[in-house]
Design a protein around this motif. Structure first.
Motif, PDB file in Angstrom:
ATOM      1  N   TRP A   1      25.080  49.215  25.152  1.00 28.40           N
ATOM      2  CA  TRP A   1      26.134  50.223  25.268  1.00 28.40           C
ATOM      3  C   TRP A   1      25.532  51.559  25.697  1.00 28.40           C
ATOM      4  CZ3 TRP A   1      27.752  54.929  23.381  1.00 28.40           C
ATOM      5  CH2 TRP A   1      29.107  55.251  23.569  1.00 28.40           C
ATOM      6  N   ILE A   2      24.432  51.946  25.081  1.00 27.11           N
ATOM      7  CA  ILE A   2      23.794  53.210  25.446  1.00 27.11           C
ATOM      8  C   ILE A   2      23.321  53.178  26.901  1.00 27.11           C
ATOM      9  CG2 ILE A   2      21.784  54.686  25.017  1.00 27.11           C
ATOM     10  CD1 ILE A   2      22.060  54.063  22.054  1.00 27.11           C
ATOM     11  N   ASP A   3      22.747  52.078  27.323  1.00 31.00           N
ATOM     12  CA  ASP A   3      22.249  51.973  28.696  1.00 31.00           C
ATOM     13  C   ASP A   3      23.371  52.045  29.732  1.00 31.00           C
ATOM     14  OD1 ASP A   3      19.649  51.778  27.828  1.00 31.00           O
ATOM     15  OD2 ASP A   3      19.558  49.586  27.956  1.00 31.00           O
ATOM     16  N   SER A   4      24.554  51.548  29.369  1.00 29.96           N
ATOM     17  CA  SER A   4      25.639  51.436  30.347  1.00 29.96           C
ATOM     18  C   SER A   4      26.644  52.582  30.312  1.00 29.96           C
ATOM     19  CB  SER A   4      26.393  50.113  30.137  1.00 29.96           C
ATOM     20  OG  SER A   4      27.054  50.106  28.866  1.00 29.96           O
ATOM     21  N   ILE A   5      26.641  53.408  29.274  1.00 30.01           N
ATOM     22  CA  ILE A   5      27.707  54.401  29.116  1.00 30.01           C
ATOM     23  C   ILE A   5      27.567  55.585  30.062  1.00 30.01           C
ATOM     24  CG2 ILE A   5      26.561  55.803  27.337  1.00 30.01           C
ATOM     25  CD1 ILE A   5      30.320  54.794  27.544  1.00 30.01           C
ATOM     26  N   TRP A   6      26.364  55.853  30.561  1.00 31.17           N
ATOM     27  CA  TRP A   6      26.140  57.059  31.348  1.00 31.17           C
ATOM     28  C   TRP A   6      26.963  57.094  32.621  1.00 31.17           C
ATOM     29  CZ3 TRP A   6      24.151  59.910  27.888  1.00 31.17           C
ATOM     30  CH2 TRP A   6      23.216  59.398  26.978  1.00 31.17           C
ATOM     31  N   LYS A   7      27.148  55.958  33.256  1.00 32.24           N
ATOM     32  CA  LYS A   7      27.916  55.929  34.504  1.00 32.24           C
ATOM     33  C   LYS A   7      29.376  56.296  34.265  1.00 32.24           C
ATOM     34  CE  LYS A   7      29.136  50.983  34.421  1.00 32.24           C
ATOM     35  NZ  LYS A   7      28.793  50.825  32.990  1.00 32.24           N
ATOM     36  N   ASP A   8      29.882  56.049  33.044  1.00 33.84           N
ATOM     37  CA  ASP A   8      31.259  56.399  32.719  1.00 33.84           C
ATOM     38  C   ASP A   8      31.387  57.865  32.314  1.00 33.84           C
ATOM     39  OD1 ASP A   8      32.369  53.678  32.964  1.00 33.84           O
ATOM     40  OD2 ASP A   8      31.108  53.248  31.220  1.00 33.84           O
ATOM     41  N   LEU A   9      30.322  58.417  31.731  1.00 32.65           N
ATOM     42  CA  LEU A   9      30.348  59.813  31.312  1.00 32.65           C
ATOM     43  C   LEU A   9      30.157  60.767  32.488  1.00 32.65           C
ATOM     44  CD1 LEU A   9      28.118  59.634  28.087  1.00 32.65           C
ATOM     45  CD2 LEU A   9      30.593  59.291  28.294  1.00 32.65           C
ATOM     46  N   GLN A  10      29.398  60.341  33.480  1.00 28.51           N
ATOM     47  CA  GLN A  10      29.045  61.210  34.600  1.00 28.51           C
ATOM     48  C   GLN A  10      30.251  61.868  35.281  1.00 28.51           C
ATOM     49  OE1 GLN A  10      25.909  62.243  35.789  1.00 28.51           O
ATOM     50  NE2 GLN A  10      27.251  63.578  36.970  1.00 28.51           N
ATOM     51  N   PRO A  11      31.310  61.140  35.621  1.00 29.76           N
ATOM     52  CA  PRO A  11      32.433  61.778  36.321  1.00 29.76           C
ATOM     53  C   PRO A  11      33.121  62.877  35.516  1.00 29.76           C
ATOM     54  CG  PRO A  11      32.532  59.389  36.545  1.00 29.76           C
ATOM     55  CD  PRO A  11      31.502  59.676  35.508  1.00 29.76           C
ATOM     56  N   VAL A  12      33.037  62.806  34.183  1.00 35.52           N
ATOM     57  CA  VAL A  12      33.729  63.793  33.350  1.00 35.52           C
ATOM     58  C   VAL A  12      33.104  65.174  33.497  1.00 35.52           C
ATOM     59  CG1 VAL A  12      34.407  64.408  30.997  1.00 35.52           C
ATOM     60  CG2 VAL A  12      34.392  62.013  31.697  1.00 35.52           C
ATOM     61  N   ILE A  13      31.782  65.238  33.569  1.00 38.20           N
ATOM     62  CA  ILE A  13      31.104  66.540  33.563  1.00 38.20           C
ATOM     63  C   ILE A  13      30.504  66.906  34.923  1.00 38.20           C
ATOM     64  CG2 ILE A  13      30.624  66.608  31.100  1.00 38.20           C
ATOM     65  CD1 ILE A  13      27.958  65.539  33.589  1.00 38.20           C
ATOM     66  N   ASP A  14      30.762  66.078  35.934  1.00 42.48           N
ATOM     67  CA  ASP A  14      30.151  66.311  37.245  1.00 42.48           C
ATOM     68  C   ASP A  14      30.565  67.656  37.834  1.00 42.48           C
ATOM     69  OD1 ASP A  14      28.608  65.496  39.552  1.00 42.48           O
ATOM     70  OD2 ASP A  14      30.523  65.263  40.579  1.00 42.48           O
ATOM     71  N   LYS A  15      31.855  67.979  37.732  1.00 39.29           N
ATOM     72  CA  LYS A  15      32.362  69.223  38.299  1.00 39.29           C
ATOM     73  C   LYS A  15      32.544  70.280  37.216  1.00 39.29           C
ATOM     74  CE  LYS A  15      34.743  66.915  42.139  1.00 39.29           C
ATOM     75  NZ  LYS A  15      36.052  66.703  42.809  1.00 39.29           N
ATOM     76  N   PRO A  16      32.451  71.562  37.591  1.00 39.17           N
ATOM     77  CA  PRO A  16      32.637  72.633  36.599  1.00 39.17           C
ATOM     78  C   PRO A  16      34.018  72.549  35.951  1.00 39.17           C
ATOM     79  CG  PRO A  16      31.764  73.513  38.653  1.00 39.17           C
ATOM     80  CD  PRO A  16      32.150  72.092  38.934  1.00 39.17           C
ATOM     81  N   MET A  17      34.096  72.995  34.714  1.00 35.70           N
ATOM     82  CA  MET A  17      35.362  72.979  34.003  1.00 35.70           C
ATOM     83  C   MET A  17      36.300  74.036  34.576  1.00 35.70           C
ATOM     84  SD  MET A  17      36.026  72.923  29.891  1.00 35.70           S
ATOM     85  CE  MET A  17      35.014  74.377  29.608  1.00 35.70           C
ATOM     86  N   THR A  18      37.543  73.657  34.813  1.00 34.32           N
ATOM     87  CA  THR A  18      38.521  74.583  35.358  1.00 34.32           C
ATOM     88  C   THR A  18      39.129  75.436  34.254  1.00 34.32           C
ATOM     89  OG1 THR A  18      40.362  73.032  35.081  1.00 34.32           O
ATOM     90  CG2 THR A  18      39.096  72.895  37.140  1.00 34.32           C
ATOM     91  N   GLU A  19      39.800  76.492  34.647  1.00 37.82           N
ATOM     92  CA  GLU A  19      40.475  77.358  33.672  1.00 37.82           C
ATOM     93  C   GLU A  19      41.523  76.574  32.895  1.00 37.82           C
ATOM     94  OE1 GLU A  19      43.058  81.539  33.498  1.00 37.82           O
ATOM     95  OE2 GLU A  19      42.220  80.825  35.398  1.00 37.82           O
ATOM     96  N   GLU A  20      42.235  75.685  33.595  1.00 39.04           N
ATOM     97  CA  GLU A  20      43.253  74.865  32.933  1.00 39.04           C
ATOM     98  C   GLU A  20      42.629  73.964  31.869  1.00 39.04           C
ATOM     99  OE1 GLU A  20      46.719  71.547  34.021  1.00 39.04           O
ATOM    100  OE2 GLU A  20      45.389  72.334  35.572  1.00 39.04           O
ATOM    101  N   GLU A  21      41.480  73.366  32.186  1.00 40.61           N
ATOM    102  CA  GLU A  21      40.793  72.526  31.208  1.00 40.61           C
ATOM    103  C   GLU A  21      40.355  73.341  30.003  1.00 40.61           C
ATOM    104  OE1 GLU A  21      38.563  68.937  33.561  1.00 40.61           O
ATOM    105  OE2 GLU A  21      37.862  70.967  33.986  1.00 40.61           O
TER     106      GLU A  21
END
Length: 274
Positions: A197-217
């Motif tokens: 699970w630890i080895d495989s989770i990074w690919k799913d987490l990456q898209p969440v933090i890839d871009k800067p957080m918007t004001e709305e977020e």
């Protein structure tokens, strides 16, 4: 490779049961990811420590933001951090006894139980792809690794309660729901499941933090913090902070009156003891 499941230290982690904090360096160009856990025997704690220590090197950002991580008990997150959600949260927690929460996660479980009692479980949001509009935890993304023992009929009840409550009030799960069984054998042995699970989770987490957080977020996270903290104060009234400035403002006028009386008596020759 996976760290020993029962561990008391980590190269980049300072372990404390009250507030366990991993890398704490932060700056204006940094984004923090919280790793929250509850652990009875130390297995969930060890996995959480490993996730937190690996995170800055496993994830990257498109604008070179620095990623930082802190690791702490779920209950400390509620009480000491006052439920200040980050955009991405990783949760590692087991079941204890008859489906109860382990050390460091009991109040978080009570909050989840209260959420389900008030709002009811909405299974349409439990697929990790919800469209939750404007709920309490809209804007919060979480990954969940649960530990348990299928020898018991209440296997995985506590992580399931977390999953149901978080998704019901708008949080979005990313990645596979991890299920590590203490009674698992062979390829399904608990330590091997955790490692995969630890080895495989990074690919799913990456898209969440890839871009800067918007004001709305940011506004959504502010609302998630405020509403969660409000619920906590309903359940745990002893968490309310005393407003000492208000007390000082209340007693200052009275103190001034007393001082004035004493000065008046002194000027008019009144002597104590006569």
């Amino acid at each position: 490779s996976l760290l020993p499941l029962v561990s008391s230290s980590c190269e980049v982690v300072e372990v404390k049961h009250t507030t366990t904090r991993c890398s704490t360096m932060a700056s204006s160009s940094a984004e923090e990811v919280l790793v929250l856990y509850g652990s009875q025997t130390g297995n969930s704690e060890a996995a959480a420590e490993q996730l937190s220590s690996l995170l800055p090197s496993k994830l990257s950002t498109s604008d070179n933001r620095t990623l930082t991580s802190r690791c702490m008990h779920l209950d400390d997150f509620l009480e000491l951090e006052q439920a200040k959600w980050t955009r991405l949260v990783i949760i590692v927690c087991s079941s204890y006894g008859v489906g109860q929460a382990p050390i460091g996660a009991r109040k978080f479980r009570e909050v989840c139980d209260t959420i389900l009692e008030r709002f009811g479980y909405d299974d349409t949001t439990n697929d990790g792809k919800n469209n939750n509009g404007d709920k309490m935890l809209t804007g919060v993304n979480y990954a969940l690794l649960g530990l348990g023992d299928s020898h018991y009929t209440t296997f995985f009840r506590n992580p399931t309660t977390f999953e149901n409550a978080l998704s019901t009030v708008g949080a979005t799960r990313v990645g596979e729901l991890g299920k590590a069984d203490a009674s698992g054998t062979g390829n399904m042995e608990q330590s091997k499941v955790i490692e995969r699970w630890i080895d495989s989770i990074w690919k799913d987490l990456q898209p969440v933090i890839d871009k800067p957080m918007t004001e709305e977020e940011g506004l959504k996270l502010k609302k998630a913090h405020e509403q969660t903290w409000k619920l906590c104060l309903e359940l745990y009234k002893e968490w309310k902070q005393t407003n000492y400035f208000a007390l000082i403002g209340l007693f200052l006028p009275l103190g001034g009156v007393i001082v004035g009386i004493l000065v008046h008596l002194y000027l008019h020759g009144y002597t104590w003891g006569n």
